[in-house]
Scaffold this active site. Structure first.
Site, PDB file in Angstrom:
ATOM      1  N   LYS A  22     -50.213   6.953 -24.184  1.00 13.60           N
ATOM      2  CA  LYS A  22     -49.917   6.122 -23.003  1.00 13.60           C
ATOM      3  C   LYS A  22     -50.815   6.541 -21.842  1.00 13.60           C
ATOM      4  O   LYS A  22     -51.436   5.713 -21.182  1.00 13.60           O
ATOM      5  CB  LYS A  22     -48.466   6.303 -22.597  1.00 13.60           C
ATOM      6  CG  LYS A  22     -48.143   5.826 -21.178  1.00 13.60           C
ATOM      7  CD  LYS A  22     -46.693   6.000 -20.790  1.00 13.60           C
ATOM      8  CE  LYS A  22     -46.414   7.262 -20.081  1.00 13.60           C
ATOM      9  NZ  LYS A  22     -46.759   7.313 -18.642  1.00 13.60           N
ATOM     10  N   ASN A  23     -50.920   7.892 -21.621  1.00 15.37           N
ATOM     11  CA  ASN A  23     -51.609   8.374 -20.419  1.00 15.37           C
ATOM     12  C   ASN A  23     -53.111   8.400 -20.548  1.00 15.37           C
ATOM     13  O   ASN A  23     -53.813   8.887 -19.665  1.00 15.37           O
ATOM     14  CB  ASN A  23     -51.055   9.748 -20.013  1.00 15.37           C
ATOM     15  CG  ASN A  23     -49.622   9.615 -19.494  1.00 15.37           C
ATOM     16  OD1 ASN A  23     -49.187   8.507 -19.171  1.00 15.37           O
ATOM     17  ND2 ASN A  23     -48.897  10.696 -19.465  1.00 15.37           N
ATOM     18  N   CYS A 118     -41.086   8.927  -7.380  1.00 16.40           N
ATOM     19  CA  CYS A 118     -40.207   8.550  -8.497  1.00 16.40           C
ATOM     20  C   CYS A 118     -39.217   9.687  -8.672  1.00 16.40           C
ATOM     21  O   CYS A 118     -39.145  10.616  -7.882  1.00 16.40           O
ATOM     22  CB  CYS A 118     -41.036   8.304  -9.752  1.00 16.40           C
ATOM     23  SG  CYS A 118     -41.809   9.793 -10.316  1.00 16.40           S
ATOM     24  N   ARG A 123     -45.238  12.570  -5.482  1.00 18.91           N
ATOM     25  CA  ARG A 123     -46.411  12.012  -6.172  1.00 18.91           C
ATOM     26  C   ARG A 123     -47.373  11.314  -5.225  1.00 18.91           C
ATOM     27  O   ARG A 123     -47.628  10.123  -5.290  1.00 18.91           O
ATOM     28  CB  ARG A 123     -45.936  11.087  -7.292  1.00 18.91           C
ATOM     29  CG  ARG A 123     -44.911  11.796  -8.150  1.00 18.91           C
ATOM     30  CD  ARG A 123     -44.678  11.221  -9.487  1.00 18.91           C
ATOM     31  NE  ARG A 123     -45.860  11.258 -10.334  1.00 18.91           N
ATOM     32  CZ  ARG A 123     -45.862  10.638 -11.515  1.00 18.91           C
ATOM     33  NH1 ARG A 123     -44.811   9.984 -11.904  1.00 18.91           N
ATOM     34  NH2 ARG A 123     -46.940  10.683 -12.265  1.00 18.91           N
ATOM     35  N   ASP A 314     -44.833  17.364 -19.116  1.00 15.15           N
ATOM     36  CA  ASP A 314     -44.157  16.224 -19.755  1.00 15.15           C
ATOM     37  C   ASP A 314     -43.303  16.646 -20.939  1.00 15.15           C
ATOM     38  O   ASP A 314     -42.440  15.894 -21.388  1.00 15.15           O
ATOM     39  CB  ASP A 314     -45.173  15.164 -20.192  1.00 15.15           C
ATOM     40  CG  ASP A 314     -45.771  14.467 -18.993  1.00 15.15           C
ATOM     41  OD1 ASP A 314     -46.817  13.814 -19.143  1.00 15.15           O
ATOM     42  OD2 ASP A 314     -45.212  14.605 -17.884  1.00 15.15           O
ATOM     43  N   ARG A 406     -40.847   2.566 -21.673  1.00 19.31           N
ATOM     44  CA  ARG A 406     -42.116   2.537 -20.929  1.00 19.31           C
ATOM     45  C   ARG A 406     -43.178   3.318 -21.685  1.00 19.31           C
ATOM     46  O   ARG A 406     -44.363   3.049 -21.552  1.00 19.31           O
ATOM     47  CB  ARG A 406     -41.929   3.183 -19.548  1.00 19.31           C
ATOM     48  CG  ARG A 406     -41.094   2.381 -18.596  1.00 19.31           C
ATOM     49  CD  ARG A 406     -41.117   3.000 -17.226  1.00 19.31           C
ATOM     50  NE  ARG A 406     -42.486   3.302 -16.809  1.00 19.31           N
ATOM     51  CZ  ARG A 406     -42.780   3.888 -15.650  1.00 19.31           C
ATOM     52  NH1 ARG A 406     -41.814   4.243 -14.831  1.00 19.31           N
ATOM     53  NH2 ARG A 406     -44.030   4.128 -15.313  1.00 19.31           N
TER      54      ARG A 406
END
Ligand code: EPZ
Length: 426
Positions: A22-23, A118, A123, A314, A406
């Site tokens: 994803k990243n 978030c 961030r 993460d 997500r």
């Protein structure tokens, strides 16, 4: 609202393949708008955040064909016209700010909604903006938007290469500045750059489009600006955070599980920490990791999250779930985000015994977790709650699962394929 219903205690065994990262995929999609011809992206994960990033570049006039079956995106940026990342999309997904570097690089200006914080921290994007200013941009903040444009230039003037020293090896700032630099005039050096595998993937993708970049994956990246970038066909690197999630699931519920497209060197610190805890984990060749449950008792460990090659933040919530059922005292320190232990209260409702002291989680490992209704606070916390449910006695309901969707492609199908009892219910 949808929720996962998990019947815990099943032994996991078999083989599972991780999807594209994803990243990385999000950044490659953003970078593709700089090309002057078509781009084919392969191994793109079918996840909500990718759909959102596709929406962002479509609002800029880019044509995108999505083939979910083959995990391929065909991107045609030739009719790009816009320079504005829409407010509602940036609010929805912070990674939308990564169109700033490409738009500045290509058009010399960008209008960008300021991304909110978030659940895991404020961030900021100050390091991104400082990098752009060093390259000759001026940033004006007005009514929730940042207007960024090359100083004194009309639209279309180019940035100027510069030496940039990042106060912190921010991944987003490294990515945005690298993308801003590829079409700038002259040379840019990014010192104290982020070194994650996804940074290497972005550098390799840009090089395949004709960019001149050295040092991707080290803390010093040099970019010599070129006049234009051409189309390419490129495959997204596998997702090491998804791999770490399945490795932990197997460590918690073990039989023997093989994780395909899991590249040991991309999550080495994580694997070494699990080995230190007594997990029977090994790599087969370059891109397969196997976890077998030799039944040995695990032991407590101390973990500190750090930018790569340190322990990845993460995987912090996911590692805490494993350590919550390892008898003894483990300590996990979160050094990257200021508020990434929100999920611990949910885990304690399942019988864990964890105390938060500032940036430290002090874990007094318990024999067993017990199933309960819990919430997903963010993407990785949601994955952690699912893993806790797999290991717990009885039934666990995880709500707010849109967070999980997500970033994890077909998560429940993949878990079911290796023996988990997990379903989606409304
Ligand atoms: C990326 O976020 C990832 N997201 C995050 O993954 C990951 O947790 C994070 O890197 C750290 O590894 C994507 O790639 C889309 P940073 P990013 O810039 O780029 C502060 C997930 O679950 N900071 O390295 O935003 C920031 O507040 C997500 O997949 C500034 O203060 O991370 C944070 O505390 C969650 N100013 C720290 O640095 C800046 O200008 C790390 O941020 C930039 C960052």
């Amino acid at each position: 609202m949808e929720k996962f219903i998990i019947n815990g205690g099943k032994t996991l065994s078999g083989s599972v393949r991780v999807s594209g990262a994803k990243n990385s995929a999000l950044k490659l999609i953003a970078a593709s708008i700089m090309a002057d011809s078509r781009i084919t992206l392969k191994n793109v994960p079918k996840i909500e955040d990718v759909a959102t990033m596709v929406e962002v570049i479509k609002t800029l006039g880019v044509k995108v064909d999505v083939d979910n079956k083959k995990s391929i995106l065909e991107i045609d940026p030739r009719n790009i016209k816009g320079c504005e990342a829409p407010y509602e999309l940036v609010r929805k997904m912070r990674a939308s700010v990564l169109v700033a570097g490409p738009l500045l690089s290509k058009f010399g200006s960008v209008k960008l909604a300021i991304p909110g914080g978030c659940n895991i921290g404020s961030r900021g994007i100050d390091l991104h903006l400082k990098g752009f200013e060093a390259m000759g941009a001026e940033n004006v903040v007005e009514h929730g938007y940042i207007y960024c444009r090359v100083k004194g230039g009309k639209t279309g003037s180019r940035l100027i290469g510069s030496d940039i020293n990042l106060d912190f090896p921010s991944r987003g700032a490294t990515e945005n500045i690298m993308m801003a630099a590829v079409l700038a005039k002259g040379k840019t050096v990014i010192n104290n750059a982020a070194q994650e595998p996804e940074i290497v993937d972005l550098a390799n993708f840009l090089i395949s489009m004709g960019a001149e970049i050295q040092g991707g994956g080290t803390n010093c990246i040099t970019i010599n600006g070129v006049k234009k970038l051409h189309g390419t066909s490129y495959s997204v690197t596998p997702d090491s955070i998804e791999a770490g999630t399945f490795i932990t699931a197997a460590s918690l519920c073990g039989g023997t599980v093989e994780i395909e497209d899991a590249i040991w060197k991309n999550l080495e610190m994580f694997c070494l920490k699990l080995k230190e805890a007594g997990v029977d984990i090994d790599t087969i060749g370059e891109n397969k990791i196997v976890v077998s449950n030799s039944g040995n008792k695990l032991n407590p460990v101390c973990i500190s999250t750090l930018p790569y090659p340190g322990f990845p933040t993460d995987l912090q919530p996911i590692a805490v779930v494993l350590l919550s059922v390892v008898p003894g005292i483990s300590v996990v320190t979160e050094n990257v985000f200021e508020n990434r232990f929100m999920y611990v209260d949910e885990l304690n409702r399942m019988g864990a015994n964890i105390k938060i002291d500032g940036h430290h989680a002090v874990i007094n490992g318990t024999e067993k977790l017990s199933g309960a209704p819990v919430r997903a606070f963010d993407l990785r916390a949601g994955a952690a709650m699912i893993l806790a449910g797999l290991a717990a006695e009885g039934v666990t309901e995880v709500s707010d699962i849109y967070h999980v969707k997500r970033g994890y492609e077909n998560f429940e199908e993949k878990l079911t394929s290796i023996g988990a009892d997990i379903k989606i219910a409304n």
